[in-house]
Design an enzyme around this catalytic site. Structure first.
Site, PDB file in Angstrom:
ATOM      1  N   GLN A   1      13.886  -8.442  -4.298  1.00 21.61           N
ATOM      2  CA  GLN A   1      14.282  -8.764  -2.923  1.00 21.61           C
ATOM      3  C   GLN A   1      12.652  -8.412  -2.276  1.00 21.61           C
ATOM      4  O   GLN A   1      12.542  -8.980  -1.269  1.00 21.61           O
ATOM      5  CB  GLN A   1      15.081  -7.606  -2.413  1.00 21.61           C
ATOM      6  CG  GLN A   1      16.444  -7.879  -3.118  1.00 21.61           C
ATOM      7  CD  GLN A   1      16.966  -8.942  -2.827  1.00 21.61           C
ATOM      8  OE1 GLN A   1      17.105  -9.336  -1.696  1.00 21.61           O
ATOM      9  NE2 GLN A   1      17.282  -9.797  -3.790  1.00 21.61           N
TER      10      GLN A   1
ATOM     11  N   LEU B   1       1.041   9.020   5.068  1.00 27.53           N
ATOM     12  CA  LEU B   1       1.525   8.155   3.835  1.00 27.53           C
ATOM     13  C   LEU B   1       2.699   7.664   4.210  1.00 27.53           C
ATOM     14  O   LEU B   1       3.895   8.517   4.330  1.00 27.53           O
ATOM     15  CB  LEU B   1       1.511   9.101   2.768  1.00 27.53           C
ATOM     16  CG  LEU B   1       1.768   8.449   1.315  1.00 27.53           C
ATOM     17  CD1 LEU B   1       0.876   7.455   0.988  1.00 27.53           C
ATOM     18  CD2 LEU B   1       1.947   9.374   0.265  1.00 27.53           C
ATOM     19  N   ASP B   2       3.127   6.299   3.900  1.00 21.77           N
ATOM     20  CA  ASP B   2       4.401   5.760   4.015  1.00 21.77           C
ATOM     21  C   ASP B   2       5.456   5.924   5.148  1.00 21.77           C
ATOM     22  O   ASP B   2       6.275   6.148   5.077  1.00 21.77           O
ATOM     23  CB  ASP B   2       5.298   6.197   2.781  1.00 21.77           C
ATOM     24  CG  ASP B   2       4.419   5.772   1.297  1.00 21.77           C
ATOM     25  OD1 ASP B   2       3.960   4.639   1.457  1.00 21.77           O
ATOM     26  OD2 ASP B   2       4.573   6.204   0.177  1.00 21.77           O
TER      27      ASP B   2
ATOM     28  N   THR C   1       0.074   3.662   9.097  1.00 20.90           N
ATOM     29  CA  THR C   1      -0.786   4.489   9.835  1.00 20.90           C
ATOM     30  C   THR C   1      -1.296   5.583   8.952  1.00 20.90           C
ATOM     31  O   THR C   1      -1.054   5.405   7.710  1.00 20.90           O
ATOM     32  CB  THR C   1       0.267   5.279  10.725  1.00 20.90           C
ATOM     33  OG1 THR C   1       1.310   5.737   9.941  1.00 20.90           O
ATOM     34  CG2 THR C   1       0.948   4.392  11.690  1.00 20.90           C
TER      35      THR C   1
ATOM     36  N   GLY D   1       0.893  -7.346  -9.578  1.00 24.01           N
ATOM     37  CA  GLY D   1       0.532  -8.105  -8.492  1.00 24.01           C
ATOM     38  C   GLY D   1       1.738  -9.103  -8.233  1.00 24.01           C
ATOM     39  O   GLY D   1       1.414 -10.228  -7.737  1.00 24.01           O
TER      40      GLY D   1
ATOM     41  N   ASN E   1       2.068  -2.590   4.260  1.00 22.97           N
ATOM     42  CA  ASN E   1       2.318  -2.105   2.906  1.00 22.97           C
ATOM     43  C   ASN E   1       3.695  -2.337   2.863  1.00 22.97           C
ATOM     44  O   ASN E   1       4.348  -2.504   3.926  1.00 22.97           O
ATOM     45  CB  ASN E   1       2.258  -0.600   3.076  1.00 22.97           C
ATOM     46  CG  ASN E   1       2.365   0.138   1.704  1.00 22.97           C
ATOM     47  OD1 ASN E   1       1.901  -0.356   0.788  1.00 22.97           O
ATOM     48  ND2 ASN E   1       3.050   1.235   1.657  1.00 22.97           N
TER      49      ASN E   1
ATOM     50  N   HIS F   1       6.713  -0.626   0.536  1.00 22.41           N
ATOM     51  CA  HIS F   1       7.243   0.686  -0.152  1.00 22.41           C
ATOM     52  C   HIS F   1       8.441   0.486  -0.847  1.00 22.41           C
ATOM     53  O   HIS F   1       9.365  -0.233  -0.084  1.00 22.41           O
ATOM     54  CB  HIS F   1       6.907   1.770   0.733  1.00 22.41           C
ATOM     55  CG  HIS F   1       7.360   2.945   0.174  1.00 22.41           C
ATOM     56  ND1 HIS F   1       6.311   3.759  -0.909  1.00 22.41           N
ATOM     57  CD2 HIS F   1       8.519   3.761  -0.076  1.00 22.41           C
ATOM     58  CE1 HIS F   1       6.966   4.657  -1.256  1.00 22.41           C
ATOM     59  NE2 HIS F   1       8.234   4.834  -0.683  1.00 22.41           N
TER      60      HIS F   1
HETATM   61  C1  GAR Z   1       6.108  -2.617  -5.890  1.00 18.93           C
HETATM   62  O1  GAR Z   1       7.513  -2.233  -6.161  1.00 18.93           O
HETATM   63  C2  GAR Z   1       5.844  -1.957  -4.743  1.00 18.93           C
HETATM   64  O2  GAR Z   1       6.685  -1.670  -3.597  1.00 18.93           O
HETATM   65  C3  GAR Z   1       5.329  -0.494  -5.134  1.00 18.93           C
HETATM   66  O3  GAR Z   1       4.536  -0.904  -6.421  1.00 18.93           O
HETATM   67  C4  GAR Z   1       5.049  -2.099  -6.968  1.00 18.93           C
HETATM   68  C5  GAR Z   1       4.144  -3.188  -7.144  1.00 18.93           C
HETATM   69  O4  GAR Z   1       4.493  -4.245  -7.872  1.00 18.93           O
HETATM   70  N1  GAR Z   1       4.389   0.016  -4.242  1.00 18.93           N
HETATM   71  C6  GAR Z   1       4.080   1.422  -4.206  1.00 18.93           C
HETATM   72  O5  GAR Z   1       4.764   2.155  -4.889  1.00 18.93           O
HETATM   73  C7  GAR Z   1       3.184   1.803  -3.085  1.00 18.93           C
HETATM   74  N2  GAR Z   1       3.515   2.954  -2.578  1.00 18.93           N
HETATM   75  P1  GAR Z   1       3.597  -5.305  -8.067  1.00 18.93           P
HETATM   76  O6  GAR Z   1       2.189  -5.085  -8.354  1.00 18.93           O
HETATM   77  O7  GAR Z   1       4.068  -6.179  -9.098  1.00 18.93           O
HETATM   78  O8  GAR Z   1       3.679  -6.083  -6.466  1.00 18.93           O
END
Ligand code: GAR
Length: 193
Positions: free
Chosen positions: A177, A148-149, A145, A12, A111, A113
């Protein structure tokens, strides 16, 4: 009040960055907005404790309790809707959502990604970028949408891929970032709501 509901699955850190930014910039006053709830599909998600520390309501909807994706998403939507969200923010939420869920929040479901979409949708983005010899990597904030991604891109950040980079090292560089662009992209949307 414009409620922001954040969905997480793990540590998180993006959610924490959004929450800290909302506090620092007083989004209640600036945009009439607040982070109303953090919802996880995993009871052991580290981010839940961070949310509680910030006095944000937390909920768990464990996907393992449901026989189908549709049943999980129906319950998830019911829990999300209890918080009357203006925005639903996926922050490391590692479940594929059904079209029914996505269509419930048109333009309001975001989202982040960890790649420069449309490159590398899906998993293992950092290793794939390294394997392809990419010189730059990054992250993308986009509206969700049913594909996916995919979906309209709201913000991107670019970082170099360094010689000798491991997926872990690159992921950490990208993540710092992510913490900057996600709150900014949300604030920009809130300003227009
Ligand atoms: C982040 O790098 C996010 O971009 C990625 O998971 C990580 C979560 O970190 N999300 C995905 O891969 C979604 N497909 P966090 O829980 O510390 O925010």
């Amino acid at each position: 009040m414009k409620n922001i509901v954040i969905l997480i699955s793990g540590s998180g850190s993006n959610m924490a960055a959004i929450v800290r930014c909302a506090e620092r910039e007083d989004w209640r006053k600036t945009y009439g907005a607040q982070v109303a709830a953090v919802i996880s599909n995993r009871a052991d998600a580290g981010g839940l404790a961070i949310a509680r520390d910030h006095r944000i309501a937390t909920e768990v909807v464990d996907h393992k309790r449901f026989a189908s994706r549709e049943a999980f998403d129906a319950e998830l939507a019911a829990v999300v809707d209890r918080h009357q969200p203006a925005l639903v923010v996926l922050a490391g939420f590692m479940r594929i959502l059904t079209p029914a869920f996505v269509q419930r929040y048109p333009g309001r479901l975001l989202n982040i990604h960890p790649s420069l979409l449309p490159a590398f949708p899906g998993l293992h983005t950092h290793q794939r970028a390294i394997d392809m010899g990419c010189k730059f990597a990054g992250a993308t904030v986009h509206q969700v949408t049913s594909e996916l991604d995919h979906g309209p891109i709201l913000a991107q950040t670019v970082v170099p891929v360094l010689p000798q980079d491991t997926a872990q090292a690159l992921a950490a560089r990208v993540l710092t970032q992510e913490h900057l662009i996600y709150p900014r992209a949300i604030a920009a949307l809130l300003a227009g709501l």
